[in-house]
Design a protein around this motif. Structure first.
Motif, PDB file in Angstrom:
ATOM      1  N   VAL A 140      26.846  45.735 -43.120  1.00 21.58           N
ATOM      2  CA  VAL A 140      26.554  44.833 -42.521  1.00 21.58           C
ATOM      3  C   VAL A 140      27.050  43.555 -42.014  1.00 21.58           C
ATOM      4  O   VAL A 140      26.623  42.469 -40.534  1.00 21.58           O
ATOM      5  CB  VAL A 140      25.088  44.205 -43.957  1.00 21.58           C
ATOM      6  N   THR A 141      28.370  43.905 -41.619  1.00 22.53           N
ATOM      7  CA  THR A 141      29.240  42.718 -41.180  1.00 22.53           C
ATOM      8  C   THR A 141      29.870  43.494 -40.006  1.00 22.53           C
ATOM      9  O   THR A 141      31.035  43.092 -40.099  1.00 22.53           O
ATOM     10  CB  THR A 141      29.538  42.129 -42.051  1.00 22.53           C
ATOM     11  N   ALA A 142      29.687  44.979 -40.113  1.00 22.59           N
ATOM     12  CA  ALA A 142      30.703  45.646 -38.479  1.00 22.59           C
ATOM     13  C   ALA A 142      30.514  44.737 -37.751  1.00 22.59           C
ATOM     14  O   ALA A 142      29.549  43.994 -36.729  1.00 22.59           O
ATOM     15  CB  ALA A 142      29.322  46.513 -37.983  1.00 22.59           C
ATOM     16  N   PRO A 143      31.709  44.638 -37.347  1.00 23.67           N
ATOM     17  CA  PRO A 143      31.701  44.488 -36.008  1.00 23.67           C
ATOM     18  C   PRO A 143      31.062  44.495 -34.600  1.00 23.67           C
ATOM     19  O   PRO A 143      30.544  45.607 -34.213  1.00 23.67           O
ATOM     20  CB  PRO A 143      33.422  44.602 -34.940  1.00 23.67           C
ATOM     21  N   ALA A 144      30.875  43.386 -33.898  1.00 23.55           N
ATOM     22  CA  ALA A 144      29.875  43.511 -32.891  1.00 23.55           C
ATOM     23  C   ALA A 144      29.670  45.102 -32.092  1.00 23.55           C
ATOM     24  O   ALA A 144      31.476  45.597 -31.816  1.00 23.55           O
ATOM     25  CB  ALA A 144      29.886  42.648 -31.575  1.00 23.55           C
ATOM     26  N   GLY A 145      29.602  45.860 -31.407  1.00 22.27           N
ATOM     27  CA  GLY A 145      29.420  47.854 -30.489  1.00 22.27           C
ATOM     28  C   GLY A 145      30.297  48.877 -31.389  1.00 22.27           C
ATOM     29  O   GLY A 145      29.908  50.127 -30.467  1.00 22.27           O
ATOM     30  N   PHE A 146      30.088  48.035 -32.853  1.00 22.62           N
ATOM     31  CA  PHE A 146      31.428  49.372 -33.708  1.00 22.62           C
ATOM     32  C   PHE A 146      30.661  49.884 -34.708  1.00 22.62           C
ATOM     33  O   PHE A 146      29.645  49.190 -35.280  1.00 22.62           O
ATOM     34  CB  PHE A 146      32.470  48.912 -34.057  1.00 22.62           C
ATOM     35  N   ASP A 147      30.473  51.505 -34.905  1.00 22.49           N
ATOM     36  CA  ASP A 147      29.399  52.181 -35.332  1.00 22.49           C
ATOM     37  C   ASP A 147      30.415  52.541 -36.850  1.00 22.49           C
ATOM     38  O   ASP A 147      31.546  53.438 -36.498  1.00 22.49           O
ATOM     39  CB  ASP A 147      29.256  53.366 -34.786  1.00 22.49           C
ATOM     40  N   PRO A 148      30.028  52.080 -37.961  1.00 21.44           N
ATOM     41  CA  PRO A 148      31.150  52.354 -38.821  1.00 21.44           C
ATOM     42  C   PRO A 148      30.261  53.622 -39.707  1.00 21.44           C
ATOM     43  O   PRO A 148      31.158  53.898 -41.840  1.00 21.44           O
ATOM     44  CB  PRO A 148      30.039  50.774 -40.023  1.00 21.44           C
ATOM     45  N   ALA A 149      29.745  54.200 -39.012  1.00 17.67           N
ATOM     46  CA  ALA A 149      29.352  55.388 -40.123  1.00 17.67           C
ATOM     47  C   ALA A 149      30.170  56.144 -40.192  1.00 17.67           C
ATOM     48  O   ALA A 149      30.010  57.117 -41.621  1.00 17.67           O
ATOM     49  CB  ALA A 149      27.906  56.209 -38.655  1.00 17.67           C
ATOM     50  N   ALA A 150      31.269  56.653 -39.394  1.00 16.26           N
ATOM     51  CA  ALA A 150      32.341  57.938 -40.100  1.00 16.26           C
ATOM     52  C   ALA A 150      33.202  56.901 -41.271  1.00 16.26           C
ATOM     53  O   ALA A 150      33.660  57.522 -41.453  1.00 16.26           O
ATOM     54  CB  ALA A 150      33.754  57.463 -38.272  1.00 16.26           C
ATOM     55  N   LEU A 151      33.191  55.446 -41.456  1.00 18.52           N
ATOM     56  CA  LEU A 151      34.222  55.184 -41.899  1.00 18.52           C
ATOM     57  C   LEU A 151      32.875  55.199 -43.476  1.00 18.52           C
ATOM     58  O   LEU A 151      33.560  55.220 -45.318  1.00 18.52           O
ATOM     59  CB  LEU A 151      34.670  53.910 -41.677  1.00 18.52           C
ATOM     60  N   LEU A 152      32.081  54.705 -43.669  1.00 17.94           N
ATOM     61  CA  LEU A 152      30.868  54.532 -44.465  1.00 17.94           C
ATOM     62  C   LEU A 152      30.867  56.130 -44.884  1.00 17.94           C
ATOM     63  O   LEU A 152      30.706  56.539 -46.182  1.00 17.94           O
ATOM     64  CB  LEU A 152      29.622  53.796 -44.203  1.00 17.94           C
ATOM     65  N   ALA A 153      30.985  57.047 -44.627  1.00 13.62           N
ATOM     66  CA  ALA A 153      30.223  58.346 -45.008  1.00 13.62           C
ATOM     67  C   ALA A 153      31.625  59.276 -45.284  1.00 13.62           C
ATOM     68  O   ALA A 153      31.618  60.265 -45.757  1.00 13.62           O
ATOM     69  CB  ALA A 153      30.420  59.650 -43.857  1.00 13.62           C
ATOM     70  N   VAL A 154      32.769  58.050 -45.211  1.00 14.64           N
ATOM     71  CA  VAL A 154      34.172  59.120 -45.747  1.00 14.64           C
ATOM     72  C   VAL A 154      33.428  59.729 -47.283  1.00 14.64           C
ATOM     73  O   VAL A 154      34.086  60.834 -47.694  1.00 14.64           O
ATOM     74  CB  VAL A 154      35.401  58.239 -45.661  1.00 14.64           C
ATOM     75  N   PRO A 155      33.753  59.145 -48.628  1.00 19.91           N
ATOM     76  CA  PRO A 155      33.374  58.834 -49.764  1.00 19.91           C
ATOM     77  C   PRO A 155      32.732  60.163 -50.029  1.00 19.91           C
ATOM     78  O   PRO A 155      32.755  61.078 -50.429  1.00 19.91           O
ATOM     79  CB  PRO A 155      33.328  57.683 -50.759  1.00 19.91           C
ATOM     80  N   ALA A 156      31.042  59.965 -49.173  1.00 16.33           N
ATOM     81  CA  ALA A 156      30.451  61.318 -49.066  1.00 16.33           C
ATOM     82  C   ALA A 156      31.426  62.531 -48.546  1.00 16.33           C
ATOM     83  O   ALA A 156      30.860  63.742 -49.562  1.00 16.33           O
ATOM     84  CB  ALA A 156      29.112  60.715 -48.773  1.00 16.33           C
ATOM     85  N   ARG A 157      31.503  62.734 -47.364  1.00 14.19           N
ATOM     86  CA  ARG A 157      32.583  63.764 -46.479  1.00 14.19           C
ATOM     87  C   ARG A 157      33.450  64.403 -47.954  1.00 14.19           C
ATOM     88  O   ARG A 157      32.905  65.426 -47.952  1.00 14.19           O
ATOM     89  CB  ARG A 157      32.511  63.717 -45.441  1.00 14.19           C
ATOM     90  N   GLN A 158      34.161  63.551 -48.218  1.00 17.55           N
ATOM     91  CA  GLN A 158      35.659  63.503 -49.505  1.00 17.55           C
ATOM     92  C   GLN A 158      34.534  64.784 -50.088  1.00 17.55           C
ATOM     93  O   GLN A 158      35.175  65.495 -51.415  1.00 17.55           O
ATOM     94  CB  GLN A 158      36.077  62.681 -49.793  1.00 17.55           C
TER      95      GLN A 158
END
Length: 380
Positions: A140-158
């Motif tokens: 909920v505090t991602a920098p403006a314009g940055f999509d954190p999806a790739a970082l947030l998906a790391v644990p589930a993808r791994q």
């Protein structure tokens, strides 16, 4: 403090080391300001590369060698209660965001695998809650314009990769590579240099994959003893192929970074090159040396892990860690015993040459300006 790029004072000139510390402190303070005091524990020496890259691409007035957002920070115990100029702004905030998500994934992974202090169920539960809180906070505090999806998906993808029947080394390291690629590429957006986004994505993917591979090689013996999943064995690649793929990432970094237009402060441009080209090479060499003895691509025989010193408990491990810090062994000893595992650990600075007795700076090659790239074939 996590990360593979850990330059010591012997490898950076005084000016570059101060600049590195400015980005490190800036990332730490951004974590504090954005996520609270506890989040400062997530400070990551690899994540600060995001701050370095953002600054290195952002032009400043010719009369200045620092970014416009640098500021003087108050005394801090980590700096011996000294004040210092620290890097702030969008780059530092993006670095803090990446560091928080990386730390959340790291803590969750150790809690799920019951590694180190997290082998105790109550500590593992606390660690899992902390990791979830950090992930939610970062979402909920991602920098403006940055999509954190790739970082947030790391644990589930791994987790999906580890649960799958087969995977290659490239597939096993893809979640980390994609996450770092996204963070590196966004620094071009912050600096207003969209043409840099593509080469920075390649740079980030190579760095993320390299970090994952070196971490896997460093953890291989411990993972084999504990029966944990490790891509070196799980993919069937073996030590030699894993080291070879890691070496290829170092080569990719050296080839790609010079194509990025670094029009910001000269110190930041030099620092980006030193960290992403020379220090990644040094990190690979450290891991290569550690995995050479004994050279094996085979897991140990059953029961081999039973020999050696038994691991310490939570409180005993904390006491041992405090002792290592207070006695200076963490920064001065060539080798020390892990506070919880009790097994020998090589010091990140153990392979530094000693420049105290010579009249020249034999580690930085060219003296105080930090230029050590003449003849390296990858620019400066």
């Amino acid at each position: 403090m996590l990360g593979i790029v850990r330059p010591c004072r012997h490898h950076l000139s005084p000016a570059l080391h101060r600049r590195w510390a400015a980005h490190l402190c800036g990332t730490c303070l951004a974590l504090r300001d954005g996520h609270g005091q506890l989040a400062r524990a997530a400070t990551n020496v690899d994540a600060l590369l995001v701050s370095v890259l953002a600054s290195a691409q952002t032009p400043v007035p010719a009369r200045s060698s620092l970014t416009a957002t640098d500021r003087l920070a108050g005394p801090c115990p980590a700096r011996g209660m000294r004040t210092a100029t620290v890097a702030t702004g969008d780059g530092a905030r993006l670095a803090a965001h990446a560091a928080l998500l990386l730390a959340a994934g790291h803590v969750a992974d150790h809690a799920d695998d019951r590694q180190g202090a997290f082998r105790h169920a109550p500590v593992a539960a606390v660690g899992r809650r902390l990791a979830d809180r950090w992930s939610d906070r970062a979402r909920v505090t991602a920098p403006a314009g940055f999509d954190p999806a790739a970082l947030l998906a790391v644990p589930a993808r791994q987790h999906a990769v580890e649960q799958g029947a087969t995977a290659t080394l490239e597939e096993a390291t893809a979640p980390t590579a994609d996450a770092v690629a996204a963070a590196f590429a966004h620094t071009a957006v912050l600096a207003g240099r969209p043409d840099n986004a593509a080469p920075l994505a390649v740079t980030g993917a190579a760095f993320g994959r390299l970090a994952h591979l070196l971490d896997a090689l460093d953890d291989l013996d411990d993972d084999r003893r504990a029966g944990r999943w490790n891509p070196v064995d799980a993919t069937g690649a073996g030590v030699e192929a894993t080291r070879g793929l890691a070496r290829a990432q170092v080569a990719t970094l050296a080839a790609t970074l010079p194509t990025v237009e670094l029009a910001g402060p000269e110190l930041d441009a030099r620092l980006a090159h030193r960290l992403l080209v020379h220090e990644t090479e040094r990190a690979w060499q450290r891991t290569h040396a550690r995995t050479e003895q004994p050279p094996t691509d085979q897991p140990p025989h059953p029961g081999d892990g039973a020999r050696g010193r038994p691991p310490r408990g939570l409180l005993a491990g904390c006491a041992a860690a405090a002792g290592l810090c207070c006695t200076g062994q963490l920064c001065c000893a060539d080798e020390f015993q892990g506070p919880w595992s009790g097994r020998p650990r090589s010091n990140p600075c153990a392979n530094c040459c000693d420049c105290t007795e010579c009249s020249c700076d034999c580690c930085d090659c060219c003296g105080s300006d930090g230029c050590c790239c003449d003849g390296c074939g990858c620019g400066d």
